[in-house]
Design an enzyme around this catalytic site. Sequence first.
Site, short mmCIF file in Angstrom:
data_model
loop_
_atom_site.label_atom_id
_atom_site.label_comp_id
_atom_site.label_asym_id
_atom_site.label_seq_id
_atom_site.Cartn_x
_atom_site.Cartn_y
_atom_site.Cartn_z
N THR A 1 6.80 3.41 -4.53
CA THR A 1 7.00 4.76 -4.00
C THR A 1 6.11 5.67 -4.83
O THR A 1 5.57 5.26 -5.87
CB THR A 1 8.46 5.23 -4.13
N ASP B 1 7.39 -4.93 -6.39
CA ASP B 1 7.76 -3.59 -5.93
C ASP B 1 8.03 -2.78 -7.20
O ASP B 1 9.07 -2.95 -7.84
CB ASP B 1 9.00 -3.70 -5.05
N ARG C 1 7.49 12.53 -1.83
CA ARG C 1 8.26 11.39 -1.32
C ARG C 1 7.36 10.54 -0.43
O ARG C 1 6.84 11.03 0.57
CB ARG C 1 9.43 11.97 -0.52
#
Length: 423
Positions: free
Chosen positions: A219, A193, A228
Amino acid sequence: MIKDQTIFGFIREEEYRQKSGIELIASENFVSNQVLEAMGTVLTNKYAEGLPGKRYYGGCEIVDKIENLARDRAKKLFNADWVNVQPHSGAQANAAVMLALINPGDKILGFDLSHGGHLTHGSAVNFSGKLYNPSFYGVQEETGRIDWDEVEKIADREKPKLIICGASAYSREWNYKRLREIADQHKAFLMADIAHPSGLIARGLLDDPMPYCDVVTTTTHKTLRGPRGGMVLMGKDFENPMGLKTPKGKTRMMSSLLDSGVFPGTQGGPLEHVIAAKAVAFEEALSDDYLSYVKQVRSNAQAMSDEFNQRDYKIISNGTDNHLLLIDLRSKALTGKQAEDALIQADITINKNMVPFDDRSPFVTSGMRIGTAAVTTRGLLESDMKRIVELIDKVLTNIDREEVILEVKKEVNNWMLDYPLFK
Ligand code: DSN
């Protein structure tokens, strides 16, 4: 229709807050005008469940072109064979991967949240800790760094089906090669991640997990400087080792399992306005300007680390390889909450953060986390980092003196006027 003055008034207030303060939350950044513009478009009106060319709704010809371009740009940026750009966030991306690769009750091994990990890597209060069976590795107390031998020992003991690497508050490199070896010993999947350092990884400033990890999630709004959102990538697609078949009896590719993990597994309709903004951000991230930007982000973090060191702050692991610093405030007799509350009075935004072996609760904490992605977007350089640390230090050494804090706030606001945002 009458314009909603209340909400737009609040939006203007927030815009002013962002413009007038110094933003040091390590997971935040400022997007470009064209990223903002893409998000506020008619694309929000469109339902497009499914993937380009295979949607459950009509009228998707144009959003298909947008999503395909977003996918192509993401693949180029990360040198990846496959990507799904639909996850609404990093947490959704991680949920989709876990749903696709493992079963409820299976063992997972992640980096301890209280040492800098993330909620979705097995925390008891998150789906990942409730649905799966987590164990954790952490950092060594003396070095503040992960000990890869220790990770191997824990994996040998726990025999996880999935090993997760990546963090929210770890400032050092990851040994993806070693983790691959550990995962192979247990026939475990390895997921990285990279939500925080993804921009630095994309442009070659940090080691690349793509050749070693089965799956990578990120992200898009932190160092990557997009809207976002989240995404899931694979360096190389491969046949699923669980033996899952298609209706025609062929072994399913991992990409097909992961796509299903996103939709219909964990999400409904994708946010095509955000996907358009992701595509814009990916193209920006491929530019020479962005390469200079990420280099500056890292230099700024190092300059900040040097200055904190000079002032006797205890930095976990004594420095940083990426865009962030984690500082233990116990030697300054302050809690993270006290620091965060005092600094916000001066319009300097950091976040309180647990430090490894913290004896305080997550609502108080003993540390603060600081990142340089947003201030670097603003145009600040190494010498400015020294000035920021000086201002932080002034607030923290005068925590009960309102007049000093207001003096700092004035300096911050005047200074930031020279660095316009959202022109
Ligand atoms: N909340 C993010 C962060 O601040 O690191 C992670 O999800």
